[in-house]
Design a protein around this motif. Structure first.
Motif, PDB file in Angstrom:
ATOM      1  N   ASP A  35      12.320  41.203 -16.189  1.00 39.92           N
ATOM      2  CA  ASP A  35      11.351  40.487 -15.657  1.00 39.92           C
ATOM      3  C   ASP A  35      10.333  40.680 -16.709  1.00 39.92           C
ATOM      4  O   ASP A  35       9.846  41.702 -16.927  1.00 39.92           O
ATOM      5  N   ALA A  36       9.482  39.349 -16.923  1.00 42.33           N
ATOM      6  CA  ALA A  36       8.487  39.458 -18.158  1.00 42.33           C
ATOM      7  C   ALA A  36       7.281  40.247 -17.615  1.00 42.33           C
ATOM      8  O   ALA A  36       6.657  40.885 -18.353  1.00 42.33           O
ATOM      9  N   ALA A  37       6.834  40.162 -16.386  1.00 44.11           N
ATOM     10  CA  ALA A  37       5.577  40.640 -16.006  1.00 44.11           C
ATOM     11  C   ALA A  37       5.754  42.117 -15.640  1.00 44.11           C
ATOM     12  O   ALA A  37       5.149  42.919 -15.937  1.00 44.11           O
ATOM     13  N   TYR A  67      11.258  45.354 -15.399  1.00 41.07           N
ATOM     14  CA  TYR A  67      12.237  45.720 -14.632  1.00 41.07           C
ATOM     15  C   TYR A  67      13.463  44.828 -14.526  1.00 41.07           C
ATOM     16  O   TYR A  67      13.171  43.362 -15.092  1.00 41.07           O
ATOM     17  N   THR A  68      14.947  45.081 -14.718  1.00 38.65           N
ATOM     18  CA  THR A  68      16.134  44.185 -14.698  1.00 38.65           C
ATOM     19  C   THR A  68      15.924  43.294 -13.511  1.00 38.65           C
ATOM     20  O   THR A  68      15.674  44.028 -12.367  1.00 38.65           O
ATOM     21  N   VAL A  69      16.147  42.218 -13.909  1.00 42.09           N
ATOM     22  CA  VAL A  69      16.390  41.130 -12.724  1.00 42.09           C
ATOM     23  C   VAL A  69      17.735  41.418 -12.082  1.00 42.09           C
ATOM     24  O   VAL A  69      18.751  41.645 -12.904  1.00 42.09           O
ATOM     25  N   GLN A  70      17.949  41.426 -10.647  1.00 36.55           N
ATOM     26  CA  GLN A  70      19.056  41.634 -10.107  1.00 36.55           C
ATOM     27  C   GLN A  70      19.534  40.353  -9.377  1.00 36.55           C
ATOM     28  O   GLN A  70      18.964  39.690  -8.740  1.00 36.55           O
TER      29      GLN A  70
END
Length: 135
Positions: free
Chosen positions: A47-49, A52-55
Protein backbone atom coordinates in the motif's frame (compact mmCIF):
# COMPACT_ATOMS: atom_id res chain seq x y z
CA UNK A 1 -7.15 -40.32 -3.23
CA UNK A 2 -8.24 -38.18 -0.34
CA UNK A 3 -10.40 -35.04 -0.15
CA UNK A 4 -8.86 -32.99 2.68
CA UNK A 5 -8.86 -29.23 3.23
CA UNK A 6 -6.87 -27.35 5.89
CA UNK A 7 -7.68 -23.68 6.50
CA UNK A 8 -6.67 -21.10 9.09
CA UNK A 9 -8.58 -17.84 9.17
CA UNK A 10 -10.92 -15.51 10.99
CA UNK A 11 -14.68 -15.81 11.42
CA UNK A 12 -16.53 -13.12 9.48
CA UNK A 13 -19.67 -13.44 11.62
CA UNK A 14 -20.96 -15.33 14.64
CA UNK A 15 -21.86 -18.97 13.83
CA UNK A 16 -25.46 -19.70 12.84
CA UNK A 17 -27.14 -22.87 14.09
CA UNK A 18 -30.31 -24.64 13.02
CA UNK A 19 -31.84 -28.05 13.58
CA UNK A 20 -33.37 -30.34 10.99
CA UNK A 21 -36.62 -32.21 11.55
CA UNK A 22 -34.50 -35.28 12.24
CA UNK A 23 -32.81 -33.46 15.18
CA UNK A 24 -29.49 -32.95 13.36
CA UNK A 25 -27.72 -29.78 14.47
CA UNK A 26 -26.15 -27.82 11.61
CA UNK A 27 -23.84 -24.89 12.35
CA UNK A 28 -22.53 -22.72 9.52
CA UNK A 29 -19.55 -20.40 9.60
CA UNK A 30 -18.19 -17.71 7.31
CA UNK A 31 -14.39 -17.84 7.42
CA UNK A 32 -11.94 -15.48 5.73
CA UNK A 33 -8.42 -16.39 4.70
CA UNK A 34 -5.88 -13.92 3.33
CA UNK A 35 -2.76 -14.04 1.21
CA UNK A 36 -0.46 -11.33 -0.15
CA UNK A 37 -1.67 -9.73 -3.38
CA UNK A 38 0.87 -9.88 -6.23
CA UNK A 39 1.38 -7.70 -9.29
CA UNK A 40 1.76 -8.93 -12.89
CA UNK A 41 5.46 -9.66 -12.26
CA UNK A 42 4.72 -11.76 -9.19
CA UNK A 43 6.00 -9.20 -6.67
CA UNK A 44 4.11 -8.63 -3.42
CA UNK A 45 2.13 -5.38 -3.61
CA UNK A 46 2.49 -2.72 -0.89
CA UNK A 47 0.00 0.00 0.00
CA UNK A 48 1.53 3.35 -1.08
CA UNK A 49 0.15 5.25 1.92
CA UNK A 50 0.93 2.80 4.74
CA UNK A 51 3.64 0.54 3.32
CA UNK A 52 1.74 -2.56 4.48
CA UNK A 53 1.33 -5.60 2.26
CA UNK A 54 -1.96 -5.59 0.32
CA UNK A 55 -4.01 -8.71 1.10
CA UNK A 56 -6.45 -10.70 -1.04
CA UNK A 57 -9.19 -12.19 1.14
CA UNK A 58 -11.24 -15.24 0.19
CA UNK A 59 -14.41 -16.27 2.03
CA UNK A 60 -15.26 -19.90 2.77
CA UNK A 61 -18.52 -21.50 3.86
CA UNK A 62 -17.90 -24.02 6.66
CA UNK A 63 -20.55 -26.50 7.86
CA UNK A 64 -20.33 -28.39 11.17
CA UNK A 65 -22.72 -31.13 12.27
CA UNK A 66 -24.11 -32.26 15.66
CA UNK A 67 -21.60 -32.20 18.56
CA UNK A 68 -18.91 -30.30 16.69
CA UNK A 69 -21.49 -27.75 15.57
CA UNK A 70 -22.81 -27.30 19.11
CA UNK A 71 -19.28 -26.75 20.46
CA UNK A 72 -18.43 -24.23 17.75
CA UNK A 73 -21.71 -22.34 18.28
CA UNK A 74 -21.08 -22.20 22.02
CA UNK A 75 -17.46 -20.98 21.91
CA UNK A 76 -16.80 -19.22 18.58
CA UNK A 77 -17.43 -15.56 17.84
CA UNK A 78 -16.90 -13.08 15.00
CA UNK A 79 -13.24 -12.22 14.43
CA UNK A 80 -11.92 -15.31 16.21
CA UNK A 81 -8.96 -17.13 14.63
CA UNK A 82 -9.74 -20.80 13.95
CA UNK A 83 -8.25 -23.76 12.13
CA UNK A 84 -10.50 -26.13 10.16
CA UNK A 85 -9.78 -29.59 8.80
CA UNK A 86 -12.47 -31.06 6.60
CA UNK A 87 -13.50 -31.96 3.09
CA UNK A 88 -14.80 -30.09 0.05
CA UNK A 89 -18.44 -30.64 -0.84
CA UNK A 90 -20.02 -29.39 -4.08
CA UNK A 91 -23.77 -28.89 -4.41
CA UNK A 92 -26.13 -28.34 -7.32
CA UNK A 93 -29.73 -27.18 -6.94
CA UNK A 94 -32.48 -25.37 -8.78
CA UNK A 95 -33.66 -22.12 -7.18
CA UNK A 96 -37.27 -20.89 -6.98
CA UNK A 97 -36.88 -19.20 -10.41
CA UNK A 98 -35.79 -22.46 -12.06
CA UNK A 99 -32.12 -21.42 -12.38
CA UNK A 100 -29.51 -24.09 -11.73
CA UNK A 101 -27.14 -23.00 -8.96
CA UNK A 102 -23.83 -24.43 -7.78
CA UNK A 103 -22.05 -24.08 -4.46
CA UNK A 104 -18.99 -25.23 -2.60
CA UNK A 105 -18.60 -25.65 1.16
CA UNK A 106 -16.20 -27.28 3.57
CA UNK A 107 -17.69 -29.99 5.78
CA UNK A 108 -15.68 -29.65 9.00
CA UNK A 109 -14.30 -32.73 10.68
CA UNK A 110 -12.21 -30.79 13.22
CA UNK A 111 -12.20 -27.15 14.39
CA UNK A 112 -9.38 -25.71 16.50
CA UNK A 113 -9.83 -22.47 18.40
CA UNK A 114 -6.64 -20.45 17.91
CA UNK A 115 -7.78 -17.36 19.82
CA UNK A 116 -10.13 -16.77 22.75
CA UNK A 117 -13.85 -17.23 22.20
CA UNK A 118 -17.07 -16.21 23.97
CA UNK A 119 -16.65 -18.29 27.11
CA UNK A 120 -13.03 -17.35 27.82
CA UNK A 121 -12.92 -15.28 30.99
CA UNK A 122 -10.99 -12.03 30.79
CA UNK A 123 -8.14 -11.98 33.34
CA UNK A 124 -8.43 -9.57 36.23
CA UNK A 125 -5.29 -7.64 37.21
CA UNK A 126 -1.75 -8.83 36.53
CA UNK A 127 -1.06 -12.44 35.61
CA UNK A 128 1.79 -14.31 37.21
CA UNK A 129 3.54 -16.93 35.11
CA UNK A 130 4.76 -20.13 36.74
CA UNK A 131 8.45 -20.61 35.88
CA UNK A 132 8.17 -24.35 36.59
CA UNK A 133 5.76 -25.00 33.71
CA UNK A 134 7.60 -26.08 30.52
CA UNK A 135 6.48 -24.65 27.17
Amino acid sequence: MKNTVLLIGNLGADPETRNTRGETTITTLSMGTSRPKRDSEGKVMKDAATGYTVQDTEWHRITCFNGLGKTVAEHATKGMLIGVRGRLHYSKWTDKDGVERYGCEIIAEEVQFLSRGKSAAKPQGDLELDDDVPF
